[in-house]
Scaffold this motif. Structure first.
Motif, PDB file in Angstrom:
ATOM      1  N   TYR A   1       0.874  -1.171   0.000  1.00 39.47           N
ATOM      2  CA  TYR A   1       0.000   0.000   0.000  1.00 39.47           C
ATOM      3  C   TYR A   1       0.912   1.222   0.000  1.00 39.47           C
ATOM      4  CZ  TYR A   1      -3.426   3.451   1.617  1.00 39.47           C
ATOM      5  OH  TYR A   1      -4.242   4.559   1.736  1.00 39.47           O
ATOM      6  N   LYS A   2       0.818   2.024  -1.058  1.00 38.80           N
ATOM      7  CA  LYS A   2       1.733   3.146  -1.256  1.00 38.80           C
ATOM      8  C   LYS A   2       0.977   4.456  -1.057  1.00 38.80           C
ATOM      9  CE  LYS A   2       5.186   4.800  -4.594  1.00 38.80           C
ATOM     10  NZ  LYS A   2       5.768   4.544  -5.946  1.00 38.80           N
ATOM     11  N   ILE A   3       1.340   5.194  -0.012  1.00 40.92           N
ATOM     12  CA  ILE A   3       0.697   6.473   0.275  1.00 40.92           C
ATOM     13  C   ILE A   3       1.369   7.564  -0.553  1.00 40.92           C
ATOM     14  CG2 ILE A   3       0.162   8.173   2.048  1.00 40.92           C
ATOM     15  CD1 ILE A   3       0.159   5.959   4.091  1.00 40.92           C
ATOM     16  N   LEU A   4       0.545   8.259  -1.345  1.00 42.00           N
ATOM     17  CA  LEU A   4       1.060   9.299  -2.233  1.00 42.00           C
ATOM     18  C   LEU A   4       0.830  10.702  -1.681  1.00 42.00           C
ATOM     19  CD1 LEU A   4      -0.192   7.867  -5.641  1.00 42.00           C
ATOM     20  CD2 LEU A   4       2.080   7.651  -4.634  1.00 42.00           C
ATOM     21  N   TYR A   5      -0.185  10.840  -0.813  1.00 36.61           N
ATOM     22  CA  TYR A   5      -0.439  12.124  -0.147  1.00 36.61           C
ATOM     23  C   TYR A   5      -0.854  11.817   1.281  1.00 36.61           C
ATOM     24  CZ  TYR A   5      -2.366  16.649   1.134  1.00 36.61           C
ATOM     25  OH  TYR A   5      -2.602  17.836   1.771  1.00 36.61           O
ATOM     26  N   TRP A   6      -0.257  12.574   2.247  1.00 31.17           N
ATOM     27  CA  TRP A   6      -0.519  12.245   3.646  1.00 31.17           C
ATOM     28  C   TRP A   6      -0.316  13.480   4.510  1.00 31.17           C
ATOM     29  CZ3 TRP A   6       2.578   7.956   6.706  1.00 31.17           C
ATOM     30  CH2 TRP A   6       1.866   7.624   7.861  1.00 31.17           C
ATOM     31  N   THR A   7      -1.361  13.868   5.223  1.00 33.64           N
ATOM     32  CA  THR A   7      -1.247  14.930   6.211  1.00 33.64           C
ATOM     33  C   THR A   7      -1.809  14.423   7.542  1.00 33.64           C
ATOM     34  OG1 THR A   7      -3.394  15.867   5.597  1.00 33.64           O
ATOM     35  CG2 THR A   7      -1.454  16.829   4.565  1.00 33.64           C
ATOM     36  N   ILE A   8      -1.207  14.860   8.636  1.00 36.60           N
ATOM     37  CA  ILE A   8      -1.708  14.569   9.976  1.00 36.60           C
ATOM     38  C   ILE A   8      -1.853  15.900  10.696  1.00 36.60           C
ATOM     39  CG2 ILE A   8      -1.271  13.434  12.183  1.00 36.60           C
ATOM     40  CD1 ILE A   8       0.328  11.322  10.721  1.00 36.60           C
ATOM     41  N   GLU A   9      -3.103  16.241  11.028  1.00 36.95           N
ATOM     42  CA  GLU A   9      -3.395  17.532  11.669  1.00 36.95           C
ATOM     43  C   GLU A   9      -2.801  18.692  10.875  1.00 36.95           C
ATOM     44  OE1 GLU A   9      -5.382  18.000  14.462  1.00 36.95           O
ATOM     45  OE2 GLU A   9      -5.841  15.897  14.078  1.00 36.95           O
TER      46      GLU A   9
ATOM     47  N   VAL B   1      -7.545  -2.437   8.230  1.00 37.21           N
ATOM     48  CA  VAL B   1      -8.761  -1.882   7.626  1.00 37.21           C
ATOM     49  C   VAL B   1      -8.573  -1.669   6.130  1.00 37.21           C
ATOM     50  CG1 VAL B   1     -10.237   0.159   7.543  1.00 37.21           C
ATOM     51  CG2 VAL B   1      -9.614  -0.822   9.750  1.00 37.21           C
ATOM     52  N   VAL B   2      -7.382  -1.195   5.749  1.00 34.42           N
ATOM     53  CA  VAL B   2      -7.100  -0.936   4.337  1.00 34.42           C
ATOM     54  C   VAL B   2      -7.256  -2.211   3.509  1.00 34.42           C
ATOM     55  CG1 VAL B   2      -5.246  -0.337   2.736  1.00 34.42           C
ATOM     56  CG2 VAL B   2      -5.610   1.052   4.763  1.00 34.42           C
ATOM     57  N   GLY B   3      -6.725  -3.314   4.014  1.00 39.10           N
ATOM     58  CA  GLY B   3      -6.855  -4.584   3.308  1.00 39.10           C
ATOM     59  C   GLY B   3      -8.290  -5.064   3.237  1.00 39.10           C
ATOM     60  N   TRP B   4      -9.067  -4.827   4.303  1.00 36.07           N
ATOM     61  CA  TRP B   4     -10.478  -5.236   4.303  1.00 36.07           C
ATOM     62  C   TRP B   4     -11.258  -4.473   3.235  1.00 36.07           C
ATOM     63  CZ3 TRP B   4     -15.148  -2.775   4.909  1.00 36.07           C
ATOM     64  CH2 TRP B   4     -16.261  -3.602   5.110  1.00 36.07           C
ATOM     65  N   ILE B   5     -11.012  -3.179   3.133  1.00 39.03           N
ATOM     66  CA  ILE B   5     -11.705  -2.358   2.122  1.00 39.03           C
ATOM     67  C   ILE B   5     -11.321  -2.815   0.723  1.00 39.03           C
ATOM     68  CG2 ILE B   5     -11.819  -0.029   1.153  1.00 39.03           C
ATOM     69  CD1 ILE B   5     -11.569   0.968   4.074  1.00 39.03           C
ATOM     70  N   ARG B   6     -10.044  -3.140   0.548  1.00 33.88           N
ATOM     71  CA  ARG B   6      -9.599  -3.623  -0.764  1.00 33.88           C
ATOM     72  C   ARG B   6     -10.297  -4.930  -1.128  1.00 33.88           C
ATOM     73  NH1 ARG B   6      -3.348  -5.272  -2.388  1.00 33.88           N
ATOM     74  NH2 ARG B   6      -3.636  -5.160  -4.660  1.00 33.88           N
ATOM     75  N   GLU B   7     -10.426  -5.807  -0.170  1.00 31.72           N
ATOM     76  CA  GLU B   7     -11.010  -7.119  -0.436  1.00 31.72           C
ATOM     77  C   GLU B   7     -12.521  -7.052  -0.648  1.00 31.72           C
ATOM     78  OE1 GLU B   7     -11.502 -11.499   1.754  1.00 31.72           O
ATOM     79  OE2 GLU B   7     -10.219  -9.947   2.636  1.00 31.72           O
ATOM     80  N   HIS B   8     -13.214  -6.191   0.112  1.00 33.17           N
ATOM     81  CA  HIS B   8     -14.677  -6.191   0.088  1.00 33.17           C
ATOM     82  C   HIS B   8     -15.280  -5.076  -0.770  1.00 33.17           C
ATOM     83  CE1 HIS B   8     -13.841  -8.666   3.662  1.00 33.17           C
ATOM     84  NE2 HIS B   8     -15.005  -9.222   3.409  1.00 33.17           N
TER      85      HIS B   8
END
Length: 389
Positions: free
Chosen positions: A95-103, A121-128
């Motif tokens: 899973y490659k994050i291309l844009y990321w901000t925290i607060e 969770v990321v894998g679950w969304i990908r699968e379902h």
């Protein structure tokens, strides 16, 4: 029974006033409902206009994945809270994050995370192929379909995760998070889903363009490096040229080549873009560190977050250099010809998650070309020695 005229007049007057009052209340209620309906309609029209504008911007954006991901985040901020936000794509098990901000703070990108062992969770969304709205992680943790993989020491309280779907595949995810519980609702989920559907088409097109461009560029580079290396007949020159070309071409540093001592199976430094390693004459025992592990397994070893990988050695040998201390990702590739391990090509980067599937494939091809050149030169040297002997 007859009522006095005054009482009858009062009764009739009171009734009339009551009817008038009821009519006024009913009229006010109808007007208020119309006002509310109009206000909701105006809000919905404004929302649709904002989404349409965002969609046009995203679809018409340049075919650059990182620039496109930033634009998706900016446009999402027009319709939801995007202070903690990420846009990521899937690349095999990564899973490659291309844009990321925290607060609101920009995080270094791209960053790649291996989902093969714990996809969360990321894998679950990908699968379902389904979005997920979490009102409060603390209250819902036991009922979530998957446990989240927290990267932050201060986990969020609420979140929205929406898949970007192209054809039959989930190609990525858009996620918004907050430290506040109940920060997002169904309306936010609906808005982000609309944007994700538009973003998916743009991301898919950008991926196709980037893959074609990278494939052509990488093939050209591998062929060029192989030609340059194969034209050299001195081992030391081959070692130096390989590390120099890898750094020059891809920007990684430090880049080092280690030979293999047959008697002890120690990895012995032969060339490096960091002179301090050569001066220290580094030797790494088999099974020690990422390089030693690559020797013992005769396979590729990747550490995309060296701070959390116990195999990473910050003080390589006796050398404690800022360029090594700042390393956040490392890949060690075996140099193998005819099932014989000749050495290790070690590549490091200050960028966490630097070595995804694409980088791995290209560096693996370069390692194979370097191994072939080393093997050829060693054979040539032995033939010369035999001829002179």
């Amino acid at each position: 029974m007859n009522h006095p005229p005054q009482l009858l007049g009062m009764t009739t007057s009171t009734l009339a006033w009551l009817i008038l009052f009821a009519a006024l209340i009913l009229s006010a209620a109808i007007l208020y409902r119309r006002y509310q309906s109009r206000r909701i309609l105006v809000q919905r029209v404004a929302e649709l206009e904002a989404l349409a504008t965002a969609g046009r911007s995203i679809v018409g954006a340049e075919l650059d994945l990182e620039a496109l991901s930033k634009l998706i985040a900016i446009e999402s901020g027009l319709v939801i809270d995007n202070s903690t936000f990420q846009v990521g794509i899937f690349d095999g098990s990564f899973y490659k994050i291309l844009y990321w901000t925290i607060e609101g703070d920009q995080q270094p990108v791209p960053q790649s995370f291996d989902l093969s062992e714990n996809s969360g969770v990321v894998g679950w969304i990908r699968e379902h192929h389904q979005p997920l709205l979490v009102y409060d992680f603390q209250k819902e943790m036991a009922t979530l379909p998957a446990r989240p993989r927290y990267i932050s020491s201060y986990p969020p309280r609420s979140a929205i995760f929406v898949p970007m779907i192209s054809g039959e595949a989930v190609i990525g995810i858009i996620a918004a998070q907050s430290k506040e519980p109940d920060r997002f609702n169904e309306d936010d989920l609906r808005r982000l889903t609309i944007l994700a559907n538009q973003a998916a088409a743009a991301i898919a097109n950008a991926q196709l363009y980037e893959q074609a461009s990278q494939r052509a560029a990488h093939l050209e580079l591998v062929v060029k490096i192989a030609q340059e290396v194969n034209a050299i007949n001195e081992l030391d020159d081959i070692f130096n040229q390989v590390v120099y070309l890898v750094r020059k071409t891809f920007g990684f540093h430090p880049v080092s080549i280690f030979g293999l001592r047959a008697a002890t199976r120690e990895a012995e430094i032969k060339a490096s873009t960091l002179p301090a390693l050569l001066e220290a004459r580094i030797q790494i025992p088999e099974g020690v560190g990422i390089i030693g592990t690559a020797v013992s397994q005769a396979g590729i070893i990747i550490a995309n977050n060296t701070h959390d990988d116990p195999r990473f050695i910050q003080t390589m040998g006796r050398v404690s250099h800022p360029d090594i201390m700042n390393t956040r990702a490392e890949i060690a590739l075996p140099l193998i010809v005819d099932d014989q391990l000749l050495g290790i090509l070690d590549v490091q980067s200050p960028q966490p998650g630097a070595f995804g599937p694409t980088e791995k494939t290209v560096l693996e091809a370069l390692a194979a070309a370097a191994a072939a050149a080393i093997h050829k030169t060693e054979q040539f040297t032995r033939q010369q020695e035999q001829a002179w002997g």
